[in-house]
Scaffold this motif. Structure first.
Motif, PDB file in Angstrom:
ATOM      1  N   TYR A  85       1.015  -1.198  -0.007  1.00 14.35           N
ATOM      2  CA  TYR A  85      -0.077  -0.086   0.181  1.00 14.35           C
ATOM      3  C   TYR A  85       1.114   1.795  -0.007  1.00 14.35           C
ATOM      4  N   ASP A  86       2.144   0.684   0.609  1.00 12.31           N
ATOM      5  CA  ASP A  86       2.567   1.973   0.869  1.00 12.31           C
ATOM      6  C   ASP A  86       3.415   2.837  -0.065  1.00 12.31           C
ATOM      7  N   LEU A  87       4.166   1.689  -0.877  1.00 12.33           N
ATOM      8  CA  LEU A  87       4.665   1.501  -2.453  1.00 12.33           C
ATOM      9  C   LEU A  87       3.972   2.374  -3.671  1.00 12.33           C
ATOM     10  N   GLY A  88       2.373   1.889  -3.414  1.00 12.92           N
ATOM     11  CA  GLY A  88       1.276   1.981  -4.435  1.00 12.92           C
ATOM     12  C   GLY A  88       0.448   4.094  -4.471  1.00 12.92           C
ATOM     13  N   TYR A  89       1.042   4.015  -2.790  1.00 16.19           N
ATOM     14  CA  TYR A  89       0.642   5.096  -2.907  1.00 16.19           C
ATOM     15  C   TYR A  89       1.932   5.751  -2.993  1.00 16.19           C
TER      16      TYR A  89
END
Length: 280
Positions: A85-89
């Motif tokens: 999620y952090d990577l996508g965000y």
């Protein structure tokens, strides 16, 4: 005749006492035999329950290890999902910043290109002016040599400015190409991060809140959550079975101890009765 009967009285009395003691001894022997059988039976039960307790303790250990591994996997998938999620965000933000940087680079490249065109035009004007002054100088010696020198210097400076600006344009274009490559990489990274997140969670979108109970989802997260749930249930069952077996073993051990104490008491009583019979 009467005397014979009187003389037989002690013998009859002695015979009666012997039979009574024999009967008592037989009764004690039977009780000892029964007690020995009870001890053997209780020992068989204790031995069986001891083996059963060892097996259930082993089952409990395996169930505990499985539960621990399942919990670690559950916690790990939560961490991986958070990282995805952090990577996508972050990729989304980086992508937006990269587009902005690309637009700025294109603007710089356009400005440098315009500047080069103006410099080239200036060089052409300066060169024409230099040629004109040189021709005029040939017709009019009064024209200052310093003016010609300055015009030539201006032409040289203009040419140098064009060359330097071309280098700047080259660097700008290289930067733009790098930005485009980075943009492509960020785009790919973003797509892969989102795909990974959706695969792990079973969500339709990265913006969809994660379900607190993923049992109904078809995802890796759901599988690992269910695995932990099943491992926990298996451990609880194994723990209950182990406790029950331990309780049964404790009861059986107590019964065996009582049977052994009773057997020793009866054996002692039989030994004492035998000794009394022999003494009589």
């Amino acid at each position: 005749m009467e005397a014979q009967i009187l003389n037989a009285g002690p013998r009859l009395k002695k015979y009666g006492i012997t039979e009574k003691k024999k009967s008592e001894l037989d009764t004690l022997k039977n009780l000892v035999i029964d007690a020995q059988a009870d001890v053997q039976q209780q020992q068989v039960i204790v031995t069986s329950l001891t083996e059963k307790a060892a097996r259930y303790q082993s089952y409990l250990l395996v169930a505990d290890n499985n539960r621990t591994h399942a919990l670690n996997n559950k916690n790990l998938i939560d961490q991986v999902i958070q990282n995805a999620y952090d990577l996508g965000y972050n990729s989304t933000n980086a992508f937006s910043n990269m587009i902005s940087a690309n637009e700025d680079t294109e603007q710089v490249a356009s400005s440098v290109s315009t500047l080069i065109n103006k410099l080239i035009y200036s060089v052409e004007i300066i060169n024409k002016l230099a040629n004109l002054v040189i021709r005029k100088k040939a017709l009019n010696p009064l024209i200052s040599d310093d003016l010609i020198t300055r015009i030539n210097a201006a032409g040289t400076d203009a040419n140098n400015a064009v060359a330097l600006t071309l280098v700047a344009l080259k660097s700008t274009l290289a930067a733009e190409a790098s930005v485009l490559e980075s943009e492509a990489a960020i785009t790919l990274e973003y797509k892969q991060a989102i795909k990974l997140y959706l695969t792990l969670t079973g969500q339709e979108s990265i913006d969809t809140p994660l379900s607190l109970n993923p049992a109904s989802d078809i995802s890796i997260r759901a599988l690992l959550y269910n695995a932990y749930k099943e491992a926990k249930v298996a451990y609880d069952k194994a723990n209950i079975a182990n406790d029950e077996t331990s309780r049964q073993l404790n009861i059986a051990a107590t019964n065996l101890n009582k049977a052994q104490v009773k057997l020793k008491s009866l054996q002692s009583g039989l030994a004492a009765a035998n000794a009394a019979a022999l003494a009589a």
